[in-house]
Design a protein around this motif. Structure first.
Motif, mmCIF file in Angstrom:
data_model
loop_
_atom_site.group_PDB
_atom_site.id
_atom_site.type_symbol
_atom_site.label_atom_id
_atom_site.label_comp_id
_atom_site.label_asym_id
_atom_site.label_seq_id
_atom_site.Cartn_x
_atom_site.Cartn_y
_atom_site.Cartn_z
ATOM 1 N N VAL A 13 49.206 38.533 33.928
ATOM 2 C CA VAL A 13 49.378 39.658 34.843
ATOM 3 C C VAL A 13 50.093 40.841 34.177
ATOM 4 O O VAL A 13 50.093 41.953 34.716
ATOM 5 C CB VAL A 13 50.129 39.211 36.111
ATOM 6 C CG1 VAL A 13 51.621 39.061 35.845
ATOM 7 C CG2 VAL A 13 49.881 40.154 37.287
ATOM 8 N N GLY A 14 50.729 40.597 33.041
ATOM 9 C CA GLY A 14 51.388 41.701 32.334
ATOM 10 C C GLY A 14 52.899 41.614 32.296
ATOM 11 O O GLY A 14 53.571 42.633 32.105
ATOM 12 N N ASP A 196 45.160 41.718 42.574
ATOM 13 C CA ASP A 196 44.078 41.171 43.378
ATOM 14 C C ASP A 196 43.436 40.023 42.607
ATOM 15 O O ASP A 196 43.222 40.121 41.388
ATOM 16 C CB ASP A 196 43.039 42.253 43.671
ATOM 17 C CG ASP A 196 43.646 43.443 44.402
ATOM 18 O OD1 ASP A 196 44.614 43.226 45.163
ATOM 19 O OD2 ASP A 196 43.172 44.573 44.194
ATOM 20 N N ARG A 197 43.124 38.949 43.308
ATOM 21 C CA ARG A 197 42.690 37.733 42.623
ATOM 22 C C ARG A 197 41.486 37.933 41.698
ATOM 23 O O ARG A 197 41.515 37.460 40.545
ATOM 24 C CB ARG A 197 42.416 36.630 43.642
ATOM 25 C CG ARG A 197 42.126 35.282 42.999
ATOM 26 C CD ARG A 197 42.180 34.159 44.009
ATOM 27 N NE ARG A 197 43.524 34.016 44.566
ATOM 28 C CZ ARG A 197 43.852 33.095 45.466
ATOM 29 N NH1 ARG A 197 42.931 32.242 45.903
ATOM 30 N NH2 ARG A 197 45.077 33.009 45.924
ATOM 31 N N PRO A 198 40.420 38.619 42.127
ATOM 32 C CA PRO A 198 39.289 38.805 41.203
ATOM 33 C C PRO A 198 39.698 39.536 39.924
ATOM 34 O O PRO A 198 39.232 39.195 38.837
ATOM 35 C CB PRO A 198 38.289 39.624 42.029
ATOM 36 C CG PRO A 198 38.639 39.339 43.445
ATOM 37 C CD PRO A 198 40.128 39.188 43.466
ATOM 38 N N LYS A 199 40.563 40.538 40.052
ATOM 39 C CA LYS A 199 41.001 41.285 38.875
ATOM 40 C C LYS A 199 41.863 40.415 37.972
ATOM 41 O O LYS A 199 41.744 40.473 36.740
ATOM 42 C CB LYS A 199 41.767 42.538 39.303
ATOM 43 C CG LYS A 199 40.923 43.564 40.034
ATOM 44 C CD LYS A 199 41.752 44.768 40.436
ATOM 45 C CE LYS A 199 40.917 45.793 41.184
ATOM 46 N NZ LYS A 199 41.720 46.965 41.619
ATOM 47 N N LEU A 200 42.741 39.618 38.579
ATOM 48 C CA LEU A 200 43.594 38.746 37.776
ATOM 49 C C LEU A 200 42.751 37.714 37.034
ATOM 50 O O LEU A 200 42.970 37.460 35.842
ATOM 51 C CB LEU A 200 44.607 38.032 38.674
ATOM 52 C CG LEU A 200 45.518 37.027 37.964
ATOM 53 C CD1 LEU A 200 46.378 37.706 36.915
ATOM 54 C CD2 LEU A 200 46.392 36.281 38.979
ATOM 55 N N TYR A 201 41.780 37.133 37.720
ATOM 56 C CA TYR A 201 40.939 36.123 37.078
ATOM 57 C C TYR A 201 40.131 36.725 35.929
ATOM 58 O O TYR A 201 39.908 36.066 34.909
ATOM 59 C CB TYR A 201 40.005 35.486 38.109
ATOM 60 C CG TYR A 201 40.706 34.528 39.051
ATOM 61 C CD1 TYR A 201 42.063 34.233 38.894
ATOM 62 C CD2 TYR A 201 40.033 33.910 40.097
ATOM 63 C CE1 TYR A 201 42.709 33.358 39.748
ATOM 64 C CE2 TYR A 201 40.674 33.018 40.952
ATOM 65 C CZ TYR A 201 42.016 32.761 40.775
ATOM 66 O OH TYR A 201 42.662 31.884 41.620
ATOM 67 N N ILE A 285 50.035 45.311 40.852
ATOM 68 C CA ILE A 285 49.824 46.296 39.786
ATOM 69 C C ILE A 285 48.585 47.158 40.004
ATOM 70 O O ILE A 285 48.457 48.214 39.388
ATOM 71 C CB ILE A 285 49.761 45.613 38.407
ATOM 72 C CG1 ILE A 285 48.553 44.679 38.321
ATOM 73 C CG2 ILE A 285 51.043 44.830 38.141
ATOM 74 C CD1 ILE A 285 48.367 44.076 36.939
ATOM 75 N N SER A 286 47.683 46.714 40.877
ATOM 76 C CA SER A 286 46.486 47.519 41.160
ATOM 77 C C SER A 286 46.689 48.464 42.331
ATOM 78 O O SER A 286 46.095 49.546 42.390
ATOM 79 C CB SER A 286 45.286 46.608 41.445
ATOM 80 O OG SER A 286 44.895 45.911 40.292
ATOM 81 N N ASN A 289 50.032 52.651 41.398
ATOM 82 C CA ASN A 289 49.959 53.210 40.048
ATOM 83 C C ASN A 289 51.335 53.527 39.482
ATOM 84 O O ASN A 289 51.501 53.660 38.267
ATOM 85 C CB ASN A 289 49.092 54.477 40.031
ATOM 86 C CG ASN A 289 47.634 54.183 40.348
ATOM 87 O OD1 ASN A 289 47.130 53.107 40.017
ATOM 88 N ND2 ASN A 289 46.958 55.126 40.981
ATOM 89 N N ASN A 290 52.306 53.665 40.363
ATOM 90 C CA ASN A 290 53.657 54.030 39.925
ATOM 91 C C ASN A 290 54.639 52.864 40.048
ATOM 92 O O ASN A 290 55.846 53.068 40.167
ATOM 93 C CB ASN A 290 54.167 55.216 40.759
ATOM 94 C CG ASN A 290 53.329 56.472 40.555
ATOM 95 O OD1 ASN A 290 53.014 56.836 39.428
ATOM 96 N ND2 ASN A 290 52.958 57.119 41.647
ATOM 97 N N TYR A 291 54.118 51.642 40.015
ATOM 98 C CA TYR A 291 54.992 50.495 40.254
ATOM 99 C C TYR A 291 56.091 50.375 39.196
ATOM 100 O O TYR A 291 57.208 49.948 39.499
ATOM 101 C CB TYR A 291 54.187 49.196 40.338
ATOM 102 C CG TYR A 291 53.650 48.673 39.028
ATOM 103 C CD1 TYR A 291 54.382 47.738 38.282
ATOM 104 C CD2 TYR A 291 52.415 49.085 38.526
ATOM 105 C CE1 TYR A 291 53.905 47.239 37.094
ATOM 106 C CE2 TYR A 291 51.934 48.591 37.341
ATOM 107 C CZ TYR A 291 52.675 47.678 36.620
ATOM 108 O OH TYR A 291 52.195 47.199 35.424
#
Length: 308
Positions: A13-14, A196-201, A285-286, A289-291
């Motif tokens: 996830v970073g 989001d799960r699809p992005k993480l996967y 994180i998605s 943008n300023n997290y």
């Protein structure tokens, strides 16, 4: 009271990238909270920071053991607490970065993990014999009987977790999951990254592909050849799935698919653990943008001062 910042969340996830950025921003140092990055020579499969990144910010509890050495949660807890104390005395708020939930729980909740007495060793050896002769199912039954709270909360498919939980309840009389069985010794601000799960996967799949490009197969084969002595390392995701390939029983593509699948399942378990067991300030994180800027502001509030 000592202060510590921890960055948690699922694999890929970073966390490491954010930890590096924040440690530089706040002139601090990083303590690895990963149970596999302690091992020398295992760099790709454990997703260690690059040599340049390790040099850019001081890192602790990385490359401190050979792969054939045994390293326990108690070892981590004791060493991490000393490092945190030393850094706080230098005026630094350390960043603990990693995804091994029980490691972080032992530190945050100051869990009583027992000692290293002969009695503890005897209990451990008895449990190892039970695992060898009767399998994980028998350990699960023992834990369910002796510590039903831990049985519901820990990963009961992990034999090392099972053995440690039984060992603690037998030697201390307290559940390993009892968050009040140690005295509060530090204030922690827990930063959780999610996506989001699809992005993480997809990030996980891409990272496995990149690991292969970086030489994962050679590293996994090294572990495979030493699997009799690399007792803990051989069970790491990214290595064990490739053993059938080296045994010439399974095609490489199928083994890599298994690495990706197990990594995705692990990410799900990580998120569930941190969400249910710890008081985490989550950032998607998605969605934001300023997290990172928001996190920096919240860290300054936690520290109680201004970033120089």
């Amino acid at each position: 009271m000592k202060k510590v910042i921890a960055i948690v969340g699922p694999t890929a996830v970073g966390k490491s990238a954010l930890g590096l950025k924040l440690a530089q921003e706040f002139h601090s140092e990083i303590i690895s909270g990963d149970s596999m990055q302690i091992y020398r020579h295992l760099d790709i499969g454990t997703a260690k920071d690059s040599p340049a990144e390790l040099k850019a910010v001081p890192h602790h509890l990385v490359d401190i053991c050979d792969p054939d050495q045994r390293y326990t949660v108690k070892n981590f807890q004791e060493r991490a607490k000393k490092i945190i104390t030393d850094l706080n005395e230098q005026g630094k708020i350390p960043f603990v970065v990693g995804g091994t939930g029980f490691y972080l729980s032992s530190l945050i909740n100051n869990l009583n993990l027992g000692g290293n007495s002969t009695g503890d060793d005897k209990v451990r050896q008895e449990l190892l014999e039970i695992e060898k002769n009767d399998g994980v199912g028998r350990l699960q039954s023992i834990l369910k009987s002796e510590d039903p709270i831990a049985y519901r909360k820990i990963d009961i498919e992990n034999s090392r977790r099972l053995i440690r939980a039984i060992e603690v309840i037998r030697t201390t009389g307290k559940s390993i999951t009892d968050q009040n069985n140690g005295n509060k010794w530090a204030n922690f601000y827990l930063i959780g990254l999610t996506d989001d799960r699809p992005k993480l996967y997809e990030r996980i799949n891409q990272r496995v592909d990149k690991m292969v490009e970086m030489g994962l197969l050679d590293e996994a084969e090294y572990v495979f050849k030493h699997r009799e002595t690399f007792v803990q390392a051989k069970n790491a995701i990214g290595y064990k799935e490739l053993f059938p390939y080296f045994e010439q029983n399974t095609p490489l593509d199928s083994c890599l698919d298994e690495v990706k699948k197990n990594s995705r399942h692990f990410a799900k378990r990580q998120f569930t653990y941190f969400r249910n067991q710890m008081d985490v300030d989550w950032y998607n994180i998605s969605d934001d943008n300023n997290y990172q800027k928001t996190i920096e502001k919240n860290i300054i509030k936690f520290v109680g001062g201004h970033n120089d």
